[in-house]
Design an enzyme around this catalytic site. Structure first.
Site, PDB file in Angstrom:
ATOM      1  N   TYR A 131      35.983  22.685  -8.559  1.00 24.47           N
ATOM      2  CA  TYR A 131      37.126  23.589  -8.707  1.00 24.47           C
ATOM      3  C   TYR A 131      38.323  23.155  -7.875  1.00 24.47           C
ATOM      4  O   TYR A 131      39.344  23.825  -7.858  1.00 24.47           O
ATOM      5  CB  TYR A 131      36.733  25.015  -8.307  1.00 24.47           C
ATOM      6  N   LYS A 175      21.676  20.636  -6.262  1.00 22.82           N
ATOM      7  CA  LYS A 175      21.163  19.725  -7.278  1.00 22.82           C
ATOM      8  C   LYS A 175      21.235  18.317  -6.665  1.00 22.82           C
ATOM      9  O   LYS A 175      21.798  17.381  -7.250  1.00 22.82           O
ATOM     10  CB  LYS A 175      22.037  19.872  -8.533  1.00 22.82           C
ATOM     11  N   ASP A 224      18.718  25.165 -10.874  1.00 30.18           N
ATOM     12  CA  ASP A 224      18.079  25.574 -12.135  1.00 30.18           C
ATOM     13  C   ASP A 224      16.819  26.404 -11.847  1.00 30.18           C
ATOM     14  O   ASP A 224      16.570  27.423 -12.495  1.00 30.18           O
ATOM     15  CB  ASP A 224      17.760  24.358 -13.023  1.00 30.18           C
ATOM     16  N   ASP A 262      29.824  30.403  -8.844  1.00 26.01           N
ATOM     17  CA  ASP A 262      30.529  31.153  -9.881  1.00 26.01           C
ATOM     18  C   ASP A 262      29.540  31.628 -10.942  1.00 26.01           C
ATOM     19  O   ASP A 262      29.517  32.803 -11.335  1.00 26.01           O
ATOM     20  CB  ASP A 262      31.592  30.224 -10.506  1.00 26.01           C
TER      21      ASP A 262
END
Ligand code: ATP
Length: 378
Positions: free
Chosen positions: A146, A213, A246, A270
């Site tokens: 972002y 991740k 995940d 987000d």
């Protein structure tokens, strides 16, 4: 009687050693656009009914500011927040294709609001698949994908960068690809993870879960995870675990009671905070705040919802709960509790609720919800 636990972080920002400036009672109010003006007006009425000393300094941002000032975030709006140090903000739309970058991202970067905090608590009476949820999502607000380092597909500089990546590193990027760069720094990661631990300590929470991740993005999420693991060593009194994002999403819908404080980089934060809003009744009841070392901006998780704007259908509770967080922040804990208890009573009563909360009978309007909350104020 339904009572709620207020989300009280005290008057000091949860960052080790940092003293938050004295709380202010003049608050910048940005109604926003879409459903923003409706939920802001309802919230203002409710806060005024509490009889506080809060004075509003009202400024436009978003679409109305583009019309009046040709700028979605005019400098006087930032000046007002810098002066008052506290703002309550409705949702603002960033129009696509007009050359303006995200107003929300700009605001967070300009004021260095590095921490987004979204408490997700299930109020009795709200329809949910779960019986008890009390999760806090802490999201890094200033970097990651972002940050806005974007290279448009097909333009000369992107093709140049593509050539550089191939020449220097052997990376083959498709000629028709756009590129977004994901910076994750040690300093920003440490700041937000320390914030999450301080918050957990202050609110006597069980544990902090860091989402990542790092197996796929070794040099960005790897930095993030490494910073988190090192800090966890300094906060041994708080439980800690690390989870791939995940897997975290799976646990959140399967056994959300396993999670407590979750700290995430910007993009995952987000997505996961909307997921958590879904666990506790949807965007209409999901408040939020953006905190930095100097300033605090309180705002609902939801966007401007143009599909229902101007129809009196919007649920104002997310904005009212955000106002409750703001009251706590400026030292008006008693009023914050009164407001949250009144909202809890209205929700537990089950009679007055907007369409998003799936009422049994005809849905209430935004104003009717405000009336009910005012009536429920003790
Ligand atoms: P953004 O990109 O700004 O987050 P979005 O388009 O992803 O916005 P929202 O505007 O937050 O999403 O809302 C998605 C949908 O949820 C809306 O279209 C609306 O139907 C519903 N919704 C959001 N907020 C509310 C609310 N306060 N009351 C009722 N419904 C809402």
């Amino acid at each position: 009687m339904a009572t709620s636990k207020t989300f009280d972080m005290g008057k000091k920002l949860p960052v080790s050693g940092h003293e938050y400036p004295d709380p202010m009672t003049t608050v910048t109010l940005i109604p926003g656009d879409g459903i923003g003006p409706e939920v802001s007006a309802a919230t203002r009425r409710v806060v005024e009914a509490l009889g506080t000393d809060i004075e509003w300094e009202i400024h436009q941002a978003g679409l109305p500011a583009i019309e009046s000032h040709g700028d979605p975030l005019p400098p006087h709006v930032l000046d007002s927040i810098r002066r008052n140090r506290v703002a309550l903000k409705g949702p603002v739309t960033t129009p696509v294709g007009t050359g303006f970058r995200s107003i929300n991202v700009a605001l967070r970067q300009e004021l260095d609001l590095f921490a987004s905090v979204r408490p997700c608590r299930l109020f009795p009476g709200v329809t949910s698949r779960y019986s008890e949820i009390d999760i806090v999502v802490v999201r890094e607000n200033t970097e990651d994908l972002y940050e806005g380092i974007e290279f448009e597909q097909g333009v000369a500089e992107t093709l140049k960068l593509r050539g550089y990546l191939k020449y220097m590193h052997g990376f083959v990027v498709g000629q028709d690809a756009g590129l977004s760069v994901k910076p994750i720094s040690i300093s920003a990661s440490r700041a937000i993870v320390a914030f999450a631990f301080e918050l957990a300590k202050r609110q006597r929470r069980r544990k902090v879960t860091i989402g990542h991740k790092a197996n796929i993005m070794q040099f960005s999420d790897g930095v993030w995870l490494d910073a988190g693991m090192k800090l966890a060593e300094e906060y041994r009194e708080v439980g800690f675990d690390a989870m791939q994002v995940d897997e975290l999403a799976m646990w959140l819908v399967w056994h959300p009671e396993e999670l407590d404080v979750i700290v995430l980089p910007n993009l995952y934060g987000d997505i996961i905070s909307d997921l958590c809003a879904g666990l506790v009744g949807g965007l209409g009841v999901a408040p939020g705040m953006n905190l930095g070392k100097e300033y605090a901006v309180f705002e609902p998780t939801h966007g401007s919802a143009p599909d229902i704007a101007g129809k009196g259908l919007a649920n104002p509770l997310a904005m009212m709960l955000s106002a409750g967080l703001m009251l706590n922040h400026v030292g008006l804990q008693k009023e914050a509790r009164r407001l949250e208890d009144a909202i809890a009573r209205v929700l537990a009563g089950g009679k007055v609720r907007t369409g998003d909360l799936r009422p049994d009978g005809p849905p209430a309007t935004t104003d009717q919800v405000a009336d009910a909350v005012i009536e429920a104020l003790a």
